[in-house]
Scaffold this motif. Structure first.
Motif, short mmCIF file in Angstrom:
data_model
loop_
_atom_site.label_atom_id
_atom_site.label_comp_id
_atom_site.label_asym_id
_atom_site.label_seq_id
_atom_site.Cartn_x
_atom_site.Cartn_y
_atom_site.Cartn_z
N UNK A 36 -56.09 -8.25 -33.12
CA UNK A 36 -57.03 -7.18 -33.48
C UNK A 36 -57.30 -6.15 -32.39
N UNK A 37 -57.03 -6.47 -31.13
CA UNK A 37 -57.25 -5.50 -30.07
C UNK A 37 -56.17 -4.44 -30.00
N UNK A 38 -55.05 -4.70 -30.66
CA UNK A 38 -53.92 -3.78 -30.62
C UNK A 38 -53.65 -3.15 -31.98
N UNK A 39 -53.53 -3.98 -33.00
CA UNK A 39 -53.19 -3.52 -34.35
C UNK A 39 -54.45 -3.60 -35.21
N UNK A 61 -53.95 0.89 -31.42
CA UNK A 61 -54.44 1.52 -30.20
C UNK A 61 -53.31 1.52 -29.18
N UNK A 62 -53.03 2.69 -28.64
CA UNK A 62 -52.01 2.84 -27.60
C UNK A 62 -52.57 3.69 -26.48
N UNK A 63 -52.52 3.16 -25.27
CA UNK A 63 -53.06 3.83 -24.10
C UNK A 63 -54.52 4.24 -24.31
N UNK A 64 -55.28 3.36 -24.96
CA UNK A 64 -56.71 3.58 -25.16
C UNK A 64 -57.06 4.54 -26.28
N UNK A 65 -56.09 5.01 -27.05
CA UNK A 65 -56.35 5.97 -28.12
C UNK A 65 -55.94 5.38 -29.46
N UNK A 66 -56.73 5.66 -30.49
CA UNK A 66 -56.41 5.25 -31.86
C UNK A 66 -55.26 6.12 -32.37
N UNK A 67 -54.24 5.47 -32.91
CA UNK A 67 -53.08 6.21 -33.41
C UNK A 67 -52.64 5.61 -34.73
N UNK A 136 -47.22 -2.74 -26.29
CA UNK A 136 -48.01 -2.80 -27.52
C UNK A 136 -47.28 -3.57 -28.61
N UNK A 137 -45.98 -3.37 -28.78
CA UNK A 137 -45.28 -4.05 -29.87
C UNK A 137 -45.07 -5.54 -29.59
N UNK A 138 -45.02 -5.93 -28.32
CA UNK A 138 -44.86 -7.36 -28.07
C UNK A 138 -46.17 -8.11 -28.11
N UNK A 139 -47.32 -7.41 -28.09
CA UNK A 139 -48.62 -8.10 -28.13
C UNK A 139 -48.77 -9.03 -29.34
#
Length: 145
Positions: A36-39, A61-67, A136-139
């Motif tokens: 949940x912290x990433x996706x 979230x990537x580099x602290x920004x919602x995308x 991010x993708x390996x998280x």
């Protein structure tokens, strides 16, 4: 510096690569509950879960920004335990002409290894490499372990 690039990461799966392949292939909408912290979301826009040609909409979230990213499931190979997404819309397409995310599972000495591959083509030469996005993708892989 080139416009085309490929980044690869590999992680050991104690829980089993089959479990992760099944999860990402057929139930990607469950990934936000695992990581949940990433996706933050995965919605089905067209097709059916786990079928080639289906379109998914991801919130992350990537580099602290919602995308966001919209992708097409380009390939699924249950035998090779592989999956390929082709990103067609969203924040990534603002910087990249081509952006594909794929993974496959290999077993060596009873250890499952998940290999992630990012294939991309930048729109401009001065765009940074995707090292943080690879993290991010390996998280979700690490969170499933």
């Amino acid at each position: 510096m080139g416009l085309k690039g490929k980044l690869t990461a590999q992680i050991e799966m104690i829980a089993g690569g089959d479990v992760f392949h099944e999860l990402l292939s057929n139930s990607p909408h469950q990934i936000p509950s695992i990581s949940p912290n990433t996706i933050h979301g995965c919605d089905l826009h067209e097709g059916e879960w786990g079928t080639v040609g289906s379109v998914y909409f991801w919130k992350f979230t990537h580099d602290g920004k919602q995308k966001v990213a919209k992708d097409i499931v380009e390939a699924i190979d249950k035998e090779k335990r592989s999956l390929t997404f082709n990103v067609i819309e969203g924040d990534l397409i603002e910087l990249y002409k081509v952006f594909k995310i794929s993974f496959h599972v290999e077993t060596h000495d009873d250890i499952d290894l998940v290999t992630w591959i990012l294939d991309y083509e930048k729109l401009k030469d001065d765009i940074e490499e995707l090292l943080t996005f690879l993290g991010l993708v390996i998280n979700p892989s690490k969170d499933t372990i």
